[in-house]
Write an enzyme that holds these catalytic residues in place. Structure first.
Site, mmCIF file in Angstrom:
data_model
loop_
_atom_site.group_PDB
_atom_site.id
_atom_site.type_symbol
_atom_site.label_atom_id
_atom_site.label_comp_id
_atom_site.label_asym_id
_atom_site.label_seq_id
_atom_site.Cartn_x
_atom_site.Cartn_y
_atom_site.Cartn_z
ATOM 1 C CB CYS A 1 27.250 11.432 -3.815
ATOM 2 S SG CYS A 1 25.744 11.679 -2.843
ATOM 3 C CE LYS B 1 27.480 6.805 -10.979
ATOM 4 N NZ LYS B 1 26.465 5.862 -10.454
ATOM 5 N N GLY C 1 19.708 2.314 -13.422
ATOM 6 C CA GLY C 1 19.383 2.712 -12.060
ATOM 7 C C GLY C 1 17.909 2.913 -11.799
ATOM 8 C CG ASN D 1 29.770 8.255 -4.706
ATOM 9 O OD1 ASN D 1 29.825 9.361 -5.253
ATOM 10 N ND2 ASN D 1 28.655 7.800 -4.157
ATOM 11 N N GLY E 1 22.889 7.234 -16.479
ATOM 12 C CA GLY E 1 21.994 8.367 -16.379
ATOM 13 C C GLY E 1 20.828 8.309 -17.336
ATOM 14 C CE LYS F 1 22.310 3.251 0.363
ATOM 15 N NZ LYS F 1 23.241 4.385 0.516
ATOM 16 N N GLY G 1 21.797 10.555 1.421
ATOM 17 C CA GLY G 1 22.911 10.994 2.268
ATOM 18 C C GLY G 1 24.008 9.971 2.437
ATOM 19 C CG ASN H 1 26.271 10.023 -8.791
ATOM 20 O OD1 ASN H 1 25.079 9.796 -8.621
ATOM 21 N ND2 ASN H 1 27.196 9.594 -7.950
#
Length: 297
Positions: A126, A161, A260, A123, A238, A46, A73, A187
């Site tokens: 997001c 990403k 995912g 990341n 995705g 994560k 979040g 993402n």
């Protein structure tokens, strides 16, 4: 062994198959990652930042007919605490640590806490966090600087990403120019649901990130476009639900594929995908790595 038909290498990272557990999917505890690593080519933790992030209040996840919408979040225990947890990772697949930050310096600082990681995923995409993710990942110049800082801080492979909510090729090129070893596309994409009886948005954050089969065509197109323009490898992400999706991503140009949302429905999803890919590779009599970019002609 037949599994050798699935072996791929991405930026020096050797994987027994191209199936990577995506960030945020069962990735908070080392025990979960250990379990999934039995069949995965690699696992991603994560996302974690320097300081603890509480995240949003429930509800943070909602199902819909073609996948999931989430607005967790970027909840995170912070780099120091999370590093202690991940030290218990004893899995049989490479461990990729996903990191986020609000500045190049923050990204670089986070990586210093995980010297045991096999690689890092940045990341930059997001879609539902105020200071992080897409907030910094939509600026190509900033993306380039972030990658540069992280590359100076670690000698491990660094994967950026990126999001479909921006010019994915422009941002991908910026990451490549900054020294990224690979690009992950994509993402989740922005979306929301409204309860028709309460007449209010279902998610506490109002909107969130859409994942699942509905976004696969978007992701495939992004991988295709990046493969046409970049020299570094691409990891597709995705909407993977079947082995056919994996093959399609690889034909579009992906060297590996993140798995995912489908994991929410079955913890054996990666095992099932792996076994089906072995059968496919035998049927067409080739190694999967031979498929990378083959649709480009």
């Amino acid at each position: 062994m037949e599994e050798s038909l699935l072996e791929v290498e991405v930026a020096g990272l050797k994987m027994r198959n191209p199936l990577i557990l995506a960030s945020g999917i069962l990735g908070s505890y080392a025990s979960s990652l250990n379990r999934i690593s039995e069949h995965a080519g690699a696992v991603i933790s994560k996302s974690v930042g320097v300081e603890e992030v509480e995240g949003y209040k429930n509800p943070v996840v909602v199902n819909y007919s073609h996948g999931i919408i989430n607005a967790v979040g970027l909840s995170s225990p912070g780099a120091v605490k999370f590093a202690e947890e991940l030290k218990a990772y004893k899995g049989s697949a490479p461990l990729i640590v996903s990191v986020f930050g609000s500045s190049p310096e923050e990204f670089a600082k986070v990586t210093s806490h995980f010297p045991f990681a096999s690689a890092f995923e940045l990341n930059l995409s997001c879609p539902h966090s105020e200071k992080y993710g897409l907030t910094v990942g939509s600026d190509p110049d900033l993306v380039k600087e972030i990658v540069k800082k992280v590359k100076k801080a670690t000698n491990k492979p660094v994967f950026a990403k990126v999001s479909a909510n921006v010019d994915v090729v422009e941002v991908g090129k910026a990451a490549e120019e900054g020294g990224a070893d690979g690009i992950v596309a994509i993402n989740t994409v922005k979306g929301m649901r409204i309860d028709i009886f309460t007449k209010k948005p279902i998610l506490s954050n109002i909107s969130g990130g859409v994942s699942g089969s509905a976004i696969k065509p978007i992701a495939i197109k992004c991988v295709w476009d990046l493969y046409e323009e970049l020299e570094i490898p691409i990891i597709g992400s995705g909407g993977v639900t079947t082995w056919r999706d994996v093959v399609e991503f690889m034909l579009a140009g992906a060297s590996a594929v993140e798995v995912g949302s489908v994991m929410y429905y079955s913890l054996r999803a990666i095992y099932s995908l792996k076994e089906s890919l072995i059968a496919y590779a035998r049927m067409v009599n080739c190694k999967l790595e031979e498929l990378i970019g083959a649709a480009h002609g």
